[in-house]
Motif scaffolding. Structure first.
Motif: not given
Length: 276
Positions: A128-130, A136-139, A268-271
């Motif tokens: 989901r692209v914002g 934010d990362f909730e949605t 949101q988190h590192p890869l």
């Protein structure tokens, strides 16, 4: 008599017409596209690009030598004095459509260098692209941005804005679109691509102005492979992984500002992990 609205060039994607055949693989997958935009669109953006002083005043950052000043998408969109062509441009280049274009080019290379990415994120095309600073990362799963960037004039002594480093591991891709002024006669400020000299190397961290860490590496651990000149209407783009080492060459003393657009996609988190 009603005055006709001001005409402006149609927005063209920076990746329009770019194919997998354009990908260079040494020292890591990337593209270098010269004359990336039609001249009319490039000229409209270049003419109305904000200065370091303009950005610094609005973000409350004083002007110092060879410092970076970012005017992010949401700032551009919320600024009534910014040209509409900029608002249209940043809207497209922080959109799901531009993310799809990135994947069309680089999905295979991204997964080859980060095989756990889909295990952690799910199918990349389902993210989901914002837009950064709006969503934010909730949605949303990835937050895009298209940022007007200025490196201020170089005073005192020649300097490099930043030496060899890897972009933050929670970023999926990076892009630089150079908008050099025609009168800029400074030397340096080019993009240098590196590879590791040996497996034994170490990154060091420093805090960024956004409260997270940057990952830099001592030049003794890397060697230069190629240099991409800082030239107008030139795009460089790449998926981010631990091999994507790059930096900026020393820029001579100059009153001219170094101008570019930065393209990013934040997770949101590192890869991956740069701690060795």
């Amino acid at each position: 008599m009603t005055q006709a609205p001001e005409s402006r060039p149609a927005i063209t994607s920076l990746l329009a017409g770019v194919t997998k055949d354009d990908i260079r693989r040494d020292p890591f997958p990337h593209i270098v596209i010269r004359d990336a935009l039609p001249q009319e669109l490039y000229d409209a953006l270049a003419k109305s690009m904000p200065t370091a002083e303009y950005i610094g005043e609005r973000i409350g950052k004083p002007i110092t030598s060879n410092e970076r000043y970012n005017y992010m998408s949401e700032m551009v969109l919320g600024d009534p004095t910014m040209a509409q062509v900029w608002k249209d441009f940043v809207t497209y280049h922080s959109s799901p459509a531009f993310y799809e274009e990135f994947l069309d080019l680089f999905e295979e290379d991204l997964l080859a260098n980060l095989p756990a990415a889909q295990e952690r994120l799910g199918p990349l095309r389902d993210l989901r692209v914002g837009r950064r600073n709006r969503d934010d990362f909730e949605t949303h799963d990835i937050l895009m941005d298209c940022t007007a960037v200025i490196n201020s004039a170089v005073t005192g002594k020649p300097s490099a804005y930043r030496g060899p480093h890897v972009d933050k591991p929670y970023k999926l891709f990076g892009g630089l679109f150079y908008m050099r002024l025609p009168e800029d006669d400074a030397t340096g400020g080019d993009l240098v691509l590196y590879k590791y000299r040996t497996e034994a190397h170490k990154f060091y961290t420093s805090a960024s102005e956004y409260g997270d860490n940057r990952f830099d590496i001592d030049p003794q651990y890397v060697e230069e492979v190629t240099t991409v000149p800082y030239a107008n209407n030139t795009l460089v783009m790449y998926p981010i992984n631990r091999l994507a080492l790059h930096g900026v060459s020393v820029r001579s003393l100059t009153q001219h500002q170094r101008r570019f657009i930065a393209l990013v996609g934040d997770l949101q988190h590192p890869l991956f992990d740069l701690a060795l």
